[in-house]
Scaffold this motif. Structure first.
Motif, PDB file in Angstrom:
ATOM      1  N   VAL A 117       0.856  -1.190   0.000  1.00 36.89           N
ATOM      2  CA  VAL A 117       0.000   0.000   0.000  1.00 36.89           C
ATOM      3  C   VAL A 117       0.892   1.241   0.000  1.00 36.89           C
ATOM      4  O   VAL A 117       1.822   1.343   0.802  1.00 36.89           O
TER       5      VAL A 117
ATOM      6  N   GLN B 255      -2.183  -0.827  -3.949  1.00 37.17           N
ATOM      7  CA  GLN B 255      -3.326  -0.114  -3.406  1.00 37.17           C
ATOM      8  C   GLN B 255      -2.826   1.269  -2.988  1.00 37.17           C
ATOM      9  O   GLN B 255      -1.679   1.388  -2.543  1.00 37.17           O
TER      10      GLN B 255
ATOM     11  N   TYR C 293      -3.626   5.444  -1.283  1.00 34.83           N
ATOM     12  CA  TYR C 293      -4.412   6.472  -0.588  1.00 34.83           C
ATOM     13  C   TYR C 293      -3.702   7.796  -0.800  1.00 34.83           C
ATOM     14  O   TYR C 293      -2.504   7.902  -0.517  1.00 34.83           O
TER      15      TYR C 293
ATOM     16  N   CYS D 122      -0.917  12.895   7.989  1.00 32.30           N
ATOM     17  CA  CYS D 122      -0.266  11.765   7.314  1.00 32.30           C
ATOM     18  C   CYS D 122       0.920  11.238   8.122  1.00 32.30           C
ATOM     19  O   CYS D 122       1.183  10.036   8.119  1.00 32.30           O
TER      20      CYS D 122
ATOM     21  N   ALA E 139      -0.636   9.010  10.498  1.00 33.16           N
ATOM     22  CA  ALA E 139      -1.161   7.810   9.832  1.00 33.16           C
ATOM     23  C   ALA E 139      -0.028   6.860   9.432  1.00 33.16           C
ATOM     24  O   ALA E 139      -0.177   5.635   9.506  1.00 33.16           O
ATOM     25  N   ALA E 140       1.111   7.438   9.035  1.00 30.82           N
ATOM     26  CA  ALA E 140       2.249   6.612   8.626  1.00 30.82           C
ATOM     27  C   ALA E 140       2.711   5.749   9.793  1.00 30.82           C
ATOM     28  O   ALA E 140       3.131   4.601   9.612  1.00 30.82           O
TER      29      ALA E 140
ATOM     30  N   ARG F 283       0.716   4.689  12.192  1.00 27.64           N
ATOM     31  CA  ARG F 283      -0.327   3.739  12.570  1.00 27.64           C
ATOM     32  C   ARG F 283      -0.508   2.594  11.586  1.00 27.64           C
ATOM     33  O   ARG F 283      -0.646   1.450  11.971  1.00 27.64           O
ATOM     34  N   TYR F 284      -0.538   2.921  10.273  1.00 25.56           N
ATOM     35  CA  TYR F 284      -0.754   1.887   9.258  1.00 25.56           C
ATOM     36  C   TYR F 284       0.589   1.574   8.612  1.00 25.56           C
ATOM     37  O   TYR F 284       1.436   2.434   8.510  1.00 25.56           O
ATOM     38  N   GLY F 285       0.771   0.376   8.133  1.00 21.64           N
ATOM     39  CA  GLY F 285       2.066   0.037   7.540  1.00 21.64           C
ATOM     40  C   GLY F 285       2.153   0.449   6.078  1.00 21.64           C
ATOM     41  O   GLY F 285       2.489  -0.363   5.227  1.00 21.64           O
ATOM     42  N   TRP F 286       1.834   1.706   5.775  1.00 21.75           N
ATOM     43  CA  TRP F 286       1.832   2.155   4.385  1.00 21.75           C
ATOM     44  C   TRP F 286       3.122   2.873   4.042  1.00 21.75           C
ATOM     45  O   TRP F 286       3.747   3.494   4.889  1.00 21.75           O
TER      46      TRP F 286
END
Ligand SMILES: *Cc1c(COP(=O)(O)O)cnc(C)c1O
Ligand SMILES: [Zn+2]
Length: 421
Positions: free
Chosen positions: A128, A151, A153, A189, A192-193, A195-198
């Motif tokens: 992602v 994927q 965002y 962001c 978010a970086a 928290r999520y492994g994106w």
């Protein structure tokens, strides 16, 4: 043999292995890729580069990926145009446009940084990808994520230009339109970086992202016949592009591919968002963030991540910094269009307007090689000139109507007018 030695903290010099890291664990400074230039020198030459693909990947030996690129193979190698007619207006005989308004696939220089960041994201095993964007970066991440099967965002300020929002939706990405300015988007962001492994290309992959911009500088030097220009004028947002062009030129020198780097780097911003030009002009050491208020949305970053390094690049190179009003930005867009036939977006308008200002102030000698960084395409920011643009002359499909129109609108000029009489 690896071409990369690791990553180094730009503040305290601590070294790190090649991983998806971006801040120093000791001092929280930003990390930068360090290349093994001695090893690279053994394998690159002007000829080996010239024999490579007609894309940014002709410089693969100077980019931090291990294998072949897997995303964005056609990015880069955009035209360097000798701007004779604009040059004549500005009394410059060797004015050039590095024209990334026609970069593939999304018509801005951001395709370079994204091609590198996503190729690296694949090597790291990310599935992602994401970004915090002022518009062009989102387009490029969305497009190249689609191409690469990631994927994605993309996070944008909600008040962005329609053209930039629309393209994202076509590329099938997840568009998060945040009610807030870019700096608020970026803060969200960063959280978010964690928290999520994106893979946020301009946050946790920022060191890789940044080095994609080096290719803008490499191409200028190669296209000038392997020489570094006397001046480059660069529109600044986060401040990465201007620093990396200079880094790229200095690497070419260290590798013996060009004989010197006399280049003065000039930072260009809109007055409505000028933290970098203000830092240079005021001579201060610490950047003062601003609240952006300008039509040049693609470069409206009030608290630029690389703002300090951008200002340092200007100072070290002996360049200058200047900002221009929104009216001057629009005049800049029109000036480039009518003299060179290139329709750039607001950031390009900033570059042209600042170049004009510096030329009028006598910063350039007539015979010096001056390169303008035209980084984005005008079709994406049409609303800024809509209210302002000339209208077509509406006529009926017959010669009488044409003749009446030509006379009343004084459109018949020169030879055409005489022969019609
Ligand atoms: C992002 C952007 C810039 C500035 O890039 P930074 O590296 O963030 O300074 C310039 N022009 C355009 C069109 C952009 O989209
Ligand atoms: Zn550090």
């Amino acid at each position: 043999m690896s071409k990369v030695l690791g990553m180094k903290c730009r503040e305290c010099g601590e070294m790190y292995p090649v991983e998806p890291l971006y801040v120093c664990e000791v001092c929280f400074g930003p990390l930068e890729i360090v290349y093994d230039l001695d090893s690279i020198r053994q394998r690159v030459s002007r000829e080996s580069i010239a024999a490579g693909p007609t894309s940014m990947w002709r410089y693969i030996d100077l980019l931090p990926i291990e294998g072949e690129p897997t995303v964005g193979k056609s990015v880069g190698w955009t035209p360097l145009v000798h701007a004779r007619r604009l040059g004549a207006e500005l009394s410059l005989n060797r004015l050039y446009i590095k024209n990334d308004s026609v970069n593939h696939p999304t018509l801005s220089f951001k395709d370079r940084v994204v091609a590198l960041a996503l190729s690296k994201a694949r090597e790291f095993g990310f599935e992602v990808v994401a970004c915090a964007s002022t518009g062009n970066l989102a387009n490029s991440v969305a497009s190249q994520a689609a191409e690469g099967g990631f994927q994605s965002y993309v996070f944008i300020p909600a008040d962005l230009e329609q053209g930039k929002i629309l393209a994202n939706l076509i590329y099938g990405t997840n568009v998060l339109a945040v009610s807030g300015n870019y700096d608020e988007v970026n803060r969200l962001c960063s959280e978010a970086a964690g928290r999520y492994g994106w893979a946020f290309v301009n946050i946790n992959l920022r060191p890789y992202y940044g080095d994609g911009s080096k290719t803008f500088g490499y191409e200028i030097a190669e296209q000038l016949g392997w020489r570094s220009p006397d001046h480059v004028i660069v529109p600044c947002a986060g401040g990465s592009l201007i620093s990396k062009i200079y880094k790229g030129l200095n690497e070419l020198f260290a590798l013996g591919l060009i004989s010197s780097v006399p280049t003065k780097m000039h930072a260009a911003q809109a007055t409505g968002c000028n933290p970098i030009t203000h830092l240079v002009k005021s001579g201060a050491q610490v950047l003062r963030p601003v609240k952006p208020n300008t039509i040049a949305k693609s470069i409206a970053i009030g608290n630029p991540a690389d703002g300090y390094f951008a200002a340092e690049t200007v100072r070290r190179s002996g360049g200058t910094a200047e900002d221009v009003s929104d009216e001057e930005v629009i005049e800049g867009i029109r000036l480039l269009g009518r003299t060179e036939g290139i329709f750039t977006e607001t950031a390009g308008g900033v570059t042209v307007a600042v170049t004009k200002k510096l030329a009028e102030r006598g910063v350039f000698d007539r015979e010096e090689v001056v390169v303008m960084a035209i980084t984005g395409n005008g079709l994406k920011t049409q609303e800024v000139i809509m209210g302002d643009a000339r209208r077509p002359t509406y006529i009926q499909p017959n010669l009488d109507s044409l003749e009446t129109a030509l006379r009343s609108e004084r459109l018949l000029t020169g030879a055409g007018f005489k022969s019609a009489l």
